[in-house]
Write a protein that holds these residues in place. Structure first.
Motif, mmCIF file in Angstrom:
data_model
loop_
_atom_site.group_PDB
_atom_site.id
_atom_site.type_symbol
_atom_site.label_atom_id
_atom_site.label_comp_id
_atom_site.label_asym_id
_atom_site.label_seq_id
_atom_site.Cartn_x
_atom_site.Cartn_y
_atom_site.Cartn_z
ATOM 1 N N HIS A 115 0.830 -1.214 0.000
ATOM 2 C CA HIS A 115 0.000 0.000 0.000
ATOM 3 C C HIS A 115 0.862 1.260 0.000
ATOM 4 N N GLY A 136 -9.315 -1.875 5.307
ATOM 5 C CA GLY A 136 -10.330 -2.647 6.022
ATOM 6 C C GLY A 136 -9.738 -3.321 7.250
ATOM 7 N N ASP A 166 -17.774 -0.494 6.953
ATOM 8 C CA ASP A 166 -18.391 -1.775 6.571
ATOM 9 C C ASP A 166 -19.472 -2.164 7.579
ATOM 10 N N GLY A 179 -17.627 1.125 2.596
ATOM 11 C CA GLY A 179 -16.999 2.429 2.403
ATOM 12 C C GLY A 179 -17.700 3.272 1.352
ATOM 13 N N GLU A 183 -20.278 6.454 1.826
ATOM 14 C CA GLU A 183 -19.887 7.729 1.208
ATOM 15 C C GLU A 183 -20.993 8.232 0.271
ATOM 16 N N GLY A 268 -7.403 1.217 0.986
ATOM 17 C CA GLY A 268 -8.708 1.300 0.311
ATOM 18 C C GLY A 268 -9.525 2.499 0.743
ATOM 19 N N ASN A 272 -11.741 7.898 0.225
ATOM 20 C CA ASN A 272 -12.828 8.712 0.789
ATOM 21 C C ASN A 272 -12.560 10.215 0.582
ATOM 22 N N ASP A 300 -6.914 -2.849 -2.819
ATOM 23 C CA ASP A 300 -5.906 -3.892 -3.022
ATOM 24 C C ASP A 300 -5.635 -4.155 -4.503
HETATM 25 O O1 KG4 Z 1 -7.064 -1.674 1.280
HETATM 26 P P1 KG4 Z 1 -8.357 -2.379 1.048
HETATM 27 O O2 KG4 Z 1 -8.841 -2.510 -0.376
HETATM 28 O O3 KG4 Z 1 -8.362 -3.796 1.695
HETATM 29 C C1 KG4 Z 1 -7.683 -4.070 2.890
HETATM 30 O O4 KG4 Z 1 -6.435 -4.190 2.840
HETATM 31 O O5 KG4 Z 1 -8.398 -4.099 3.926
HETATM 32 O O6 KG4 Z 1 -9.447 -1.569 1.895
HETATM 33 C C2 KG4 Z 1 -10.786 -1.970 1.914
HETATM 34 C C3 KG4 Z 1 -11.521 -1.133 2.937
HETATM 35 C C4 KG4 Z 1 -12.958 -1.595 3.188
HETATM 36 O O7 KG4 Z 1 -13.199 -1.600 4.570
HETATM 37 C C5 KG4 Z 1 -13.772 -0.530 2.484
HETATM 38 O O8 KG4 Z 1 -15.080 -0.344 3.024
HETATM 39 C C6 KG4 Z 1 -12.928 0.690 2.704
HETATM 40 O O9 KG4 Z 1 -11.606 0.239 2.500
HETATM 41 N N1 KG4 Z 1 -13.242 1.760 1.738
HETATM 42 C C7 KG4 Z 1 -13.702 2.974 2.094
HETATM 43 C C8 KG4 Z 1 -13.925 3.671 0.890
HETATM 44 N N2 KG4 Z 1 -13.577 2.855 -0.154
HETATM 45 C C9 KG4 Z 1 -13.156 1.684 0.397
HETATM 46 N N3 KG4 Z 1 -13.947 3.508 3.304
HETATM 47 C C10 KG4 Z 1 -14.425 4.783 3.333
HETATM 48 N N4 KG4 Z 1 -14.683 5.505 2.219
HETATM 49 C C11 KG4 Z 1 -14.439 4.999 0.988
HETATM 50 N N5 KG4 Z 1 -14.691 5.713 -0.101
#
Ligand code: KG4
Ligand code: ZN
Length: 336
Positions: A115, A136, A166, A179, A183, A268, A272, A300
């Motif tokens: 990341h 997440g 979530d 997320g 939003e 992820g 936002n 990811d």
């Molecule tokens: O980095 P990622 O794709 O997976 C992990 O490594 O966990 O992050 C996914 C997380 C999920 O909890 C998702 O709901 C959150 O990121 N997420 C957001 C947004 N887009 C994804 N949370 C808040 N606002 C967003 N726009």
């Protein structure tokens, strides 16, 4: 001229992704990602066995598309920590078999380091810098020094920022991942409708906590009478505002101590918009250059894994194919 490529595999949670990156130019020669969001949505979260089964189908399908590049691949990189064990295992198994059959070295990559490298997909990294990682599974503020050593300055003691979105989406009866859902609901909501308390506001500790905020929202949701879409939009807006205030309250305290010249936001949830704009304000107040990953590569993906692997490739930091470990809960991570 022959290309020198790294093949990277990412399958730590619910996204299967493959990337081929040129070691010298960082150019992506191939990139693909198959997300499992729809399949998990009806369960309100990721079901590990289902995730593993879907990876086992998606990864070989993607691999078939890159057979013309096989002779240019110099190493195989794979996410081996942290994440869901069965999901990590799918990627690691495939990486091992490709490395064995093509006689290539293997590079194990920590997902969180990946990341961080989403900020530098096609450029040289620029440390020292502060980094907020919001995903997440994680919420932490890091300091990466000029030698790429990483210090954790703050982290969550319970739920992560993304996870709280979530869970709030799930308790209001919406799908997964929450997320983007929250939003989007928040866009039409009034963020002053509910006054949720910002966690740890008067607590000096540099620490995050989202489970109390989640429970404040739960109480409101459970007491709604014949809820309308407007109720949910208002809750989403009020919750999102409070969650972002919590991130920024601690972040500003850290900025006042560390005065980062450069600051990156990854993971992820870094997609936002409200969070991004609040952090922009802090960075401009402290004269800090803000680094954001392209929206497509916030969540990811294997491109960030390939980019992190270039560093290890150049340092000859390979992983013994017979000894590669899967560490679902890994807490240590380093770049080189
Ligand atoms: O980095 P990622 O794709 O997976 C992990 O490594 O966990 O992050 C996914 C997380 C999920 O909890 C998702 O709901 C959150 O990121 N997420 C957001 C947004 N887009 C994804 N949370 C808040 N606002 C967003 N726009
Ligand atoms: Zn992630």
């Amino acid at each position: 001229m022959m290309n020198e490529l790294i093949l990277a595999i990412e399958s730590s949670c619910d996204d299967s992704s493959l990337a081929l990156m040129d070691i010298k130019t960082y150019e992506l020669q191939y990139y693909s990602k198959i997300s499992q969001e729809i399949q998990h949505a009806k369960y309100g979260g990721v079901v590990p066995e289902l995730a593993a089964r879907l990876h086992t189908k998606a990864l070989p399908d993607m691999l078939e598309k890159i057979t013309p590049f096989f002779s240019d691949i110099k190493a195989v990189a794979v996410t081996n920590e942290p994440g869901l064990s069965v999901s990590l295992a799918s990627g690691v198994a495939m990486a091992k078999s490709i490395a064995l059959s093509l006689n290539l070295p293997l590079i194990a990559i920590n997902h969180l380091i990946g990341h961080i490298y989403s900020l530098f997909l096609d450029t040289k990294e620029e440390f020292p810098m502060g980094v907020l990682l919001v995903s997440g599974g994680h919420t932490m503020i890091l300091y990466i020094d000029e030698n790429s050593n990483i210090d954790i300055l703050a982290k969550t003691s319970d739920d992560s920022f993304g996870e709280s979105f979530d869970k709030v989406a799930k308790m209001m009866g919406f799908g997964y991942p929450g997320g983007v859902i929250i939003e989007n609901l928040a866009k039409n909501g009034d963020d002053k409708s509910y006054s949720f308390t910002v966690p740890l506001l008067h607590d000096k500790r540099l620490q995050y906590s989202f489970s109390g905020l989640k429970n404040q929202v739960r109480l409101v949701v459970e007491n709604l009478n014949n809820p309308t879409l407007k109720d949910y939009e208002n809750i989403a807006a009020s919750f999102q505002k409070t969650a972002c205030m919590h991130i920024c309250d601690k972040l500003e305290k850290i900025f006042s101590i560390y005065k980062f010249k450069k600051f990156g936001v990854v993971g992820g949830a870094s997609a936002n918009i409200l969070l991004r704009s609040n952090i922009e304000k802090i960075c401009s107040k402290y004269n800090s250059n803000l680094y954001l990953a392209p929206l497509k590569f916030c969540s990811d993906n294997a491109a960030m894994i390939a980019r992190a692997a270039v560093i290890k490739y150049k340092n000859n930091n390979f992983t013994d194919i017979n000894n590669i470990q899967i560490n679902p809960k890994s807490k240590n991570f380093c770049i080189n």
